[in-house]
Write an enzyme that holds these catalytic residues in place. Structure first.
Site, PDB file in Angstrom:
ATOM      1  N   ASP A  57      -5.757   3.379  -6.735  1.00 51.87           N
ATOM      2  CA  ASP A  57      -6.733   3.720  -5.702  1.00 51.87           C
ATOM      3  C   ASP A  57      -7.013   5.220  -5.796  1.00 51.87           C
ATOM      4  OD1 ASP A  57      -8.390   3.439  -3.535  1.00 51.87           O
ATOM      5  OD2 ASP A  57      -6.805   3.015  -2.082  1.00 51.87           O
ATOM      6  N   ASP A  78     -13.888   0.374   0.505  1.00 59.70           N
ATOM      7  CA  ASP A  78     -13.567   0.343   1.935  1.00 59.70           C
ATOM      8  C   ASP A  78     -14.718  -0.236   2.752  1.00 59.70           C
ATOM      9  OD1 ASP A  78     -11.246   1.529   1.154  1.00 59.70           O
ATOM     10  OD2 ASP A  78     -11.795   3.539   1.795  1.00 59.70           O
ATOM     11  N   ASP A 115       0.840  -1.197   0.000  1.00 62.84           N
ATOM     12  CA  ASP A 115       0.000   0.000   0.000  1.00 62.84           C
ATOM     13  C   ASP A 115       0.884   1.260   0.000  1.00 62.84           C
ATOM     14  OD1 ASP A 115      -2.278   1.705   0.361  1.00 62.84           O
ATOM     15  OD2 ASP A 115      -3.305   0.062   1.366  1.00 62.84           O
TER      16      ASP A 115
END
Length: 955
Positions: free
Chosen positions: A554, A630, A441
């Site tokens: 993202d 999410d 990430d």
């Protein structure tokens, strides 16, 4: 990834604070009432339309039908165009006849110009024109006053447009009380002069013809200034403020809206993305469904709020027909749904019908977009498969993924450093759990500067990647589209020097707050910017990258922490001078496209990319995978992952999954185990977790749970040949990988609202356990005269049947459909690549006639060589005691050493002998075992190449 709130401090100082949220803060996002154009559109009540079609202006050319519409109040003329398209589709566009300046029309979504069918005027009276729509037997009736369109199939009404009179087209105009209005008017006049100067003779002739039609007894085109002026002072027309953000609206009001009536339809689906049931609800007493890509922090379930992606495709289905409406508009869009059967119980409907007073069920759908034009496609089916192919002919099919990407992915925010990656990787081997990809990430980059590596935590990325490659595994690293504003950061400096950033309304580079702090946003609508972005993925530009490094986009809605609704200002300006309001829902698609093309280009066009995206639009299926964003570690989020992915599949995006375990919060062990079991049977299979959650790798929950999770993942890997074949069929023929039951059983009304179980292809029915402490699940097995087999016990069930299936903690209810053949690889390995040469087992489930069919697709799993016919596409057929293997596509030239190890025939009787016949005339007697209790026959070691022709005879 979750949105952490960035708060501005004094001067240029800022701090980042992670806010623990229990649910979404709805006040950050507009309701329809707070969105002025939605409020205006919705204020128009059903009734006679304000518009008339000027039948005298009708004109038929080789490829389209044109007719002018006039608003009886404002006298503003519109131009309606009808295109009959090949494959039982119709395209209809409505635009201003003479707009003050060009209105945005969506580009780059359609894969080409749809092939047209000849239209014919087949009838006319004083108030109606009848058009024949190509070869499909459909007619289009154009009613003059009030204006409406009706589509008929064999004299049966299929769909009506503007039957409720809700066409509402806000024409561009100059604001009367400002200097900017005068400038705007002057610019518009200049544009018309330039257009006329450079228009072709035919265009001038068309304009003259239109004027002739107007003068031939029709209404004049002069705008009713008094009627228009009445609208000028309505709140939100020329400027709109939401919380602390003001949208300047330089073009003024420009929204468009239109209604569609679907007689005979009670069930409609699609328009993802929403965290809601598969069947769309009616919205008379709630907000409409909103399509506006947003970063919604820990989204709420079972409502109509917008989420990360938007596909403006709606499907309607009944026992006779399936049809689709594709609304090609990339601006903020709201979709209202109403029904004349809403709120009526099944008993009430039956009673009304028996009493003879029942009206035809009908669903009405109303589309409302902030800007652009009205441009929609009617996909007239009539079958679900036909609608899928029609939509794919417009926007493309699902990209064929590289084989590794349909395996298991391990992710969290964030694996700490290279040692952490190596330890997690080694632990999978230690616990004998297969996986293919480990993810990094945002913390892996140097200060959130994408295309870089943290020099302390990831100092030798090539060594790390090489270690994974030696184990035949991959890595995915995140690359987000917000760029840290730092003059020492090469990516930022180059984008700024090339003038590739999105601009503010004043012409400066648009800046906002995101993970790096102050960030700028590349203008991905600019093809030069996309080409440059793609070039950054080459190995000499993306330092430390290798061919086993893939990408995750993202925050590409785009997410702007301090922007209106956590996104970009609508009056920001993109390439070509278009406002962000016009293209908002396409931004994520463009990021996804540029990244996927970058991975292709780095290999010289040879290797298939893998790119995951959070934001998406129509056509995103061409570039890779999506996930549901999410989510949270609770049982309701596990449940909702099924209808969310089913909705995406109906809209062409098959490569979908949800974060296993839930991104936010800490899953209880039972929930985590059940989520692994569900995820193993969804197309994209990735575990992911928030930075603040405790570690939850599969082996951290006790030996018993580790064993159950391992078994679920191994089931996934055994079925990889089946999954890959499904993805090939999605790529080739637009067949959804994961599909609602009604797609396979379109006449079974019991399936129409089911969204807790689903089909994988046409062969497997899956009902994940999504309730805490479950001891049984309620399962519906559809299909008149069909049989189903429990894949674990081989128990046989006749359909249609509702049953209560007892479950334990290790149970995954999965049923193979009688009449299907599924290829599997049953030897567990550490990754999919390690299974490359392993043998196959065919699972043959016989129907009541003792027959079955199946397919297998093979290629090298990673390159585009399949486009040069380097593939194997086989058909397996079992009938009259013979199993045959033949080629479904003789052009395939791929050679493989993989072979057939076993054949398991479920629902079989015991034969006396089994003989293998090969094309060279040789015959071999095969060994077998028969279990009389389960009626399962196991044939051992046929030993034939899986790509060869053969016949296996049971006597």
């Amino acid at each position: 990834m979750a949105t952490r709130r960035w708060f501005l401090g004094l001067a240029l100082i800022f701090c980042v604070c992670l806010i623990p949220a229990l649910s979404v803060d709805k006040t950050n996002f507009k309701t329809c009432e707070q969105s002025s154009f939605c409020r205006r559109q919705r204020s128009l009540e059903p009734g006679p339309s304000q518009y008339r079609a000027l039948l005298g202006s009708a004109k038929l050319t080789a490829d389209k039908f044109e007719i002018q519409l006039i608003n009886d109040k404002t006298k503003v003329p519109l131009l309606l165009e009808v295109f009959g398209l090949h494959g039982n589709m119709t395209r209809i566009k409505i635009n201003e006849l003479k707009p003050l300046k060009p209105r945005y029309e969506v580009i780059d979504v359609l894969v080409g110009t749809p092939a047209s069918e000849n239209l014919q005027v087949t009838g006319q009276d004083d108030n109606t024109l009848e058009l024949s729509l190509g070869d499909g037997g459909q007619k289009l009736l154009v009613t003059g006053s009030p204006f409406r369109l009706d589509v008929l199939s064999d004299q049966e009404l299929v769909l009506s447009v503007n039957s409720r009179g809700l066409l509402y087209f806000e024409h561009l105009r100059a604001r009367k009380d400002t200097l900017s209005a005068k400038v705007s008017s002057a610019v518009g006049n200049m544009w018309h002069k330039v257009k006329n100067l450079f228009s072709s003779d035919s265009e001038k002739t068309n304009t003259a013809s239109e004027n002739d039609n107007q003068s031939a007894g029709e209404e004049p085109e002069t705008v009713n200034e008094e009627e228009t002026k009445k609208e000028e002072d309505e709140a939100g027309m020329w400027e709109e403020t939401f919380k602390t953000h003001t949208d300047s609206k330089p073009s003024g009001p420009s929204s468009v809206g239109l209604d569609f009536s679907l007689p005979g339809f009670e069930h409609v689906y699609g328009i993802p993305e929403h965290a809601d049931n598969l069947r769309l609800r009616t919205t008379e007493s709630t907000d409409p469904y909103r399509l506006y890509n947003l970063d919604v922090f820990q989204y709420e379930l079972y409502n109509t709020m917008a989420l990360y992606g938007a596909v403006p495709l709606l499907l309607a289905h009944n026992i006779h027909r399936t049809l689709g409406i594709f609304w090609l508009n990339a601006a903020e869009t709201w979709v209202d749904i109403s029904s004349n059967t809403a709120g009526k119980t099944l008993f009430g409907k039956m009673l009304q019908y028996m009493q003879g007073g029942g009206e035809t069920p009908q669903t009405d759908v109303r589309w409302m977009s902030e800007s652009g034009i009205i441009d929609f496609f009617l996909l007239l089916g009539p079958s679900p498969t036909a609608v899928f192919k029609q939509y794919a002919s417009l926007t493309g099919t699902q990209a064929l993924p590289p084989y590794f990407s349909i395996g298991y992915h391990q992710c969290r925010w964030n694996y700490n450093d290279e040692d952490d990656v190596r330890n997690v990787d080694a632990s999978f081997d230690e616990h004998d759990i297969p996986y293919d990809v480990i993810w990094l990430d945002i913390e892996h980059a140097d200060g959130k500067r994408y295309f870089t590596w943290d020099p302390h935590k990831f100092p030798t990325p090539k060594n790390m990647l090489t270690g994974l490659k030696e184990k035949r595994r991959k890595m995915v690293a995140i690359v987000d589209p917000h760029i840290k504003i730092d003059s020492a950061y090469r990516i930022h400096s180059e984008i700024r020097s090339r003038n590739y950033y999105v601009k503010t309304k004043d012409g400066s580079d648009y800046e906002g707050w995101c993970w790096p702090g102050s960030a700028a946003y590349p203008d991905f609508t600019n093809p030069e910017m996309r080409a440059w972005w793609s070039s950054m993925f080459s190995y000499d530009q993306y330092e430390g990258s290798m061919d086993n490094l893939f990408v995750w986009n993202d925050m590409n809605e785009p997410s702007v922490f301090n922007g209106p609704e956590v996104t970009m200002h609508k009056d920001a300006v993109h390439w070509g001078g278009w406002e962000h309001r016009d293209i908002h829902n396409m931004y994520g698609l463009y990021v996804h496209q540029a990244t996927a093309e970058g991975l292709i280009h780095r290999s010289g066009g040879k290797e298939r990319p893998f790119v995951l995206t959070r934001a998406f639009f129509a056509g995103s299926q061409r570039y890779g995978a999506v996930w549901t964003g999410d989510n949270a570690a609770d049982w309701e989020h596990l449940k909702i992952s099924i209808p969310m992915c089913l909705s995406l599949a109906l809209a062409g995006i098959s490569f979908c999954g949800a974060d296993v375990g839930g991104f936010f919060k800490n899953p209880e062990t039972e929930l985590l185990v059940r989520w692994y079991q569900a995820g193993a049977y969804q197309p994209f299979f990735r575990a992911h977790a928030h930075l603040d959650t405790p570690r939850r790798e599969p082996w951290l929950h006790g030996q018993t749970n580790t064993d159950i999770i391992r078994e679920a993942i191994q089931q996934r890997y055994a079925l990889l040949p089946f999954w890959y074949t499904l993805f090939y069929n999605a790529h080739r023929d637009a067949e959804p990988v994961m599909r609602p039951l009604w797609v396979e059983f379109p006449e079974d009304m019991s399936t129409f609202a089911i969204d807790d179980q689903y089909m994988l292809g046409s062969a497997l029915l899956v009902h994940p356990v999504t309730e805490a402490n479950a001891r049984e699940v309620h399962i519906y097995l559809p299909g008149i005269g069909e049989v189903w087999y429990d894949v674990h016990t081989y128990q046989k069930y006749k359909a249609p049947q509702k049953l209560y299936q007892p479950v334990t903690s290790s149970t995954i209810p999965v049923y193979q459909r009688g009449g299907s053949i599924i290829p599997r690889k049953d030897r567990p390995r550490r990754s999919s690549d390690c299974m490359q040469s392993d043998p196959f087992t065919l699972y043959v489930a016989l129907d009541l006639q003792g027959e079955a069919q199946g397919q297998l697709y093979l290629d090298d799993g990673h390159s585009f060589n399949y486009q040069q016919n380097e593939f194997v596409y086989r058909k397996f057929n079992y009938s009259h005691g013979q199993l045959t293997s033949s080629s479904l596509d003789p052009q395939g030239t791929f050679e493989t050493s993989e072979w057939l190890e076993r054949v398991i025939i479920i629902g079989s009787s015991k034969p006396n002998s089994i003989t293998l016949h090969q094309p060279d005339g040789s015959e071999t007697q095969l060994e077998f075992e028969y279990n009389s209790q389960t009626s399962v026959l196991t044939v051992r070691k046929p030993g034939v190449n899986i790509a060869s022709d053969f016949t296996m005879s049971l006597r």
